[in-house]
Write an enzyme that holds these catalytic residues in place. Structure first.
Site, PDB file in Angstrom:
ATOM      1  N   THR A 279       5.680 -21.149  30.198  1.00  0.00           N
ATOM      2  CA  THR A 279       5.205 -20.424  31.379  1.00  0.00           C
ATOM      3  C   THR A 279       4.453 -21.394  32.281  1.00  0.00           C
ATOM      4  OG1 THR A 279       5.050 -18.295  30.259  1.00  0.00           O
ATOM      5  CG2 THR A 279       3.711 -18.577  32.227  1.00  0.00           C
ATOM      6  N   PHE A 281       1.795 -21.827  35.272  1.00  0.00           N
ATOM      7  CA  PHE A 281       0.659 -21.147  35.881  1.00  0.00           C
ATOM      8  C   PHE A 281       0.226 -21.902  37.145  1.00  0.00           C
ATOM      9  CE2 PHE A 281       0.536 -20.025  31.432  1.00  0.00           C
ATOM     10  CZ  PHE A 281       0.119 -18.705  31.405  1.00  0.00           C
TER      11      PHE A 281
END
Length: 673
Positions: A279, A281
């Site tokens: 992921t 960010f």
């Protein structure tokens, strides 16, 4: 004592002491890294990332590892992590990051133990020498609101996942809020299925987690019998909820750390659909914090194009010509314009690097709206490519980047602009008639006025909700109430609306309802207002100041264009001269002059120049003959009762005469309306 147990104990003590020594040596190494950074900070020519030096270090590591019987790939993997952390430790020292000298507050979505909190802590450890405080929030919007009001210094939100793709809600928040991306973090996501102690996998009938995590583990969930997916606000929050859950058939998808910290059993590991699950960010701030040009960077932009064949291809071609490497492109539909899109693009390079700066400047000329979301250090993979070669001799010659590409041949100027205001196209090849009362006086008046100008061929409804008046005793407009009436009238007559914006404070309320914002003559030099309008994704009608030159008008437009908003319409409305026969002297020559100097649409306001009704139509026809792309005129269903500018407001009969006179002129020019 059992000899085996004694040997085992001694070996473990040796391991523990060695581990402590490893930590001490790492701390010693990173302290030396900070000294290197301080030396580089005093020498603006030395890059943060020195490929040759890192290759030399790698060669030494591999030789020593092989001499000691260790695996070379294993040594390479460890060194990559150390060098990556070393670079990040250098960055805030070299660039003098404002967050380094103070303790900061970082808000994230979720609770302690979530992937967001772990990733934020990792990023914060290298950005701030003073450390910081991590504050969890239930929703993405809560993080943004806390950032906007100053309760936190930074917001930390996920933007995309290697399996699930873009996080649409965060994209929307980036569009709707004037935030700046100042850093990024890429975090490995390793999902497990957790449950209360003693519960078996076969007992699970409900699995709760963040919607993104449920999507990433869809294959595993399908393999389970009769399982209901239950969205939760956060992965660690889902794990925590099991502590108060009475049912024993509920499980949670979370990290193993989050499960163990809460005393849960791990029923299955590595349950994501893909082996590699990462992921990305973003660290968001209220103001930009561009990194030192020596730091390998990435720039994120969002832009909007005319919805025509080939526009996206031409826009992306600008990046290709500049040698820019795109790392992400996403489209997002525009709610107010079905089947048209905003495009999010991430490109490697610093926005101030010569080649990328030229590309962004050229792209602005092809867009209706362009906003740089931020330039920030690049954390995604690719920085260690020079360490993957078998030997230094095998390293290929570097490809020219945006930071070091030869000057391209001069590009042709942008084509004449044409863009939509609501459902109406303004610009090259079009003629638009904007009409309506000077001021919105009542609901009945604006509804009647809208019907009148619509019947006379007008396609955009004008009306002032906020009125700048020379006298403080004159009618100042109905404000937000008038704006609601104007919006209602526009909807009923299927006309987009344009109204004047007076202050920065009114931008949010007015832009929420108006299709186009007008900057009046008195505000042409209000540069603070123009800058804020440049950040807006709304067309802007910019009127020439009463004593402004053509050059000053163009420079005022540049304030808006430079902010990213490319949908600007210029308006000639007459200038102050010695002549008193008219309210202002309409500078007809400004129309062809402006069209020769800029690609922007040019329209004319004959009403304010004339000041009297019988001169408006002749001046309007003259403006159309000079090549204007449209007109904005004042019209009132009952001019005698108008609360402002009654002497110049056109009647129904005048509007019909105007339309009849314009038709042959516009047709002869081959324009559509």
């Amino acid at each position: 004592m059992d000899p085996t147990q004694e040997t085992l104990g001694a070996a473990r003590r040796e391991i523990d002491e060695t581990d402590r020594e490893l930590i001490r040596l790492l701390a010693r190494r990173f302290e030396a890294v900070r000294l290197v950074a301080e030396a580089k900070a005093g020498d603006g020519e030395r890059p943060v990332m020195d490929n040759d030096r890192e290759r030399d270090v790698l060669s030494a590591w591999i030789k020593d590892a092989e001499d000691l019987g260790l695996s070379a790939p294993f040594a390479r993997r460890i060194l990559k992590e150390i060098l990556s952390h070393s670079r990040r430790l250098q960055e805030p020292v070299v660039e003098g990051s404002p967050s380094r000298a103070r303790k900061v507050k970082v808000g994230y979505q979720g609770v302690a133990g979530s992937y967001s909190s772990a990733a934020a802590a990792h990023l914060l450890s290298t950005r701030s020498a003073q450390g910081g405080e991590l504050i969890g929030h239930p929703m993405f919007l809560d993080v943004v609101e806390a950032l906007q009001c100053g309760a936190i210094d930074y917001g930390f939100l996920p933007i995309e996942n290697s399996i699930g793709g873009a996080i649409a809600d965060v994209n929307r928040l980036l569009i709707d809020n004037l935030l700046h991306i100042v850093d990024e973090e890429v975090w490995d996501v390793d999902h497990v299925l957790a449950a209360k102690p003693g519960v078996t996998l076969e007992q699970i009938r409900v699995v709760r987690s963040h919607p993104a995590a449920l999507t990433q583990c869809e294959g595993f969930l399908r393999s389970m019998d009769d399982v209901t997916r239950q969205p939760w606000f956060d992965t660690a929050g889902a794990a925590e909820s099991l502590l108060e859950e009475s049912a024993r058939d509920v499980g949670a998808i979370c990290s193993e750390e989050a499960a163990r910290a809460r005393g849960l059993d791990v029923l299955a590991t590595r349950i994501a659909d893909q082996e590699h699950n990462e992921t990305r960010f973003l660290l968001l701030a209220r103001a930009p914090e561009p990194p030192d040009p020596r730091v390998p960077s990435k720039t994120s932009i969002v832009f909007r194009l005319n919805h025509h064949e080939g526009t996206l291809s031409r826009a992306l071609g600008i990046f290709a010509q500049a040698g820019a490497n795109l790392t992400r492109i996403e489209s997002r539909p525009l709610p107010d314009t079905p089947w048209e899109y905003l495009f999010f693009v991430d490109v490697e390079g610093h926005q101030n690097a010569p080649a990328l700066a030229r590309a962004l400047k050229e792209l602005r000329g092809s867009c209706n709206h362009l906003r740089v979301l931020g330039t920030y250090p690049r954390r995604t993979r690719g920085q260690e490519a020079h360490l993957d070669a078998a030997a230094p001799a095998a390293v290929p010659e570097p490809v020219l980047s945006c930071e070091a590409r030869p000057e391209p041949a001069p590009a042709a100027g942008p084509a004449r602009a044409a863009f939509k205001i609501g459902n109406v196209t303004v610009g090259e090849g079009q003629f638009v008639l904007m009409a309506g009362p000077c001021a919105v006086e009542s609901r009945q008046q604006i509804l009647e006025g809208a019907r009148m100008v619509r019947a006379a061929g007008a396609t955009i409804l004008r009306g002032g909700a906020f009125k700048p008046r020379t006298s403080p005793y004159a009618f100042q407009g109905l404000g937000l109430e008038g704006l609601r009436y104007l919006e209602e009238a526009g909807r009923e007559c299927e006309m987009p609306i344009v109204t004047e914006i007076l202050t920065i404070e009114d931008i949010f309320a007015v832009s929420a309802k108006a299709d186009m914002l007008q900057v009046g003559a008195r505000n042409m030099h209000n540069f603070a207002l123009l800058k804020e309008l440049g950040k807006l994704d709304k067309p802007i009608l910019l009127k020439r100041g009463m004593s402004a030159t053509v050059k000053e008008l163009l420079l005022a437009a540049e304030y808006i264009l430079h902010g990213g908003n490319q949908r600007v319409v210029l308006c000639e409305r007459g200038i102050r001269t010695f002549e008193t026969a008219t309210r202002a002297t309409l500078d007809i020559a400004a129309v062809p002059v402006l069209k020769g100097l800029t690609h922007l649409p040019v329209i004319v306001d004959p009403s304010h120049a004339a000041g009297v009704r019988h001169l408006v139509v002749p001046l309007a026809l003259a403006a159309a003959s000079a090549g204007a792309d449209g007109l904005i005129v004042e019209a009132h269903p009952n001019p005698a009762e108008a609360l402002c500018d009654k002497d110049q407001a056109l009647t129904r009969e005048d509007m019909a005469a105007l339309h009849a006179g314009l038709r042959p002129i516009v047709d002869a020019q081959g324009k559509k309306w």
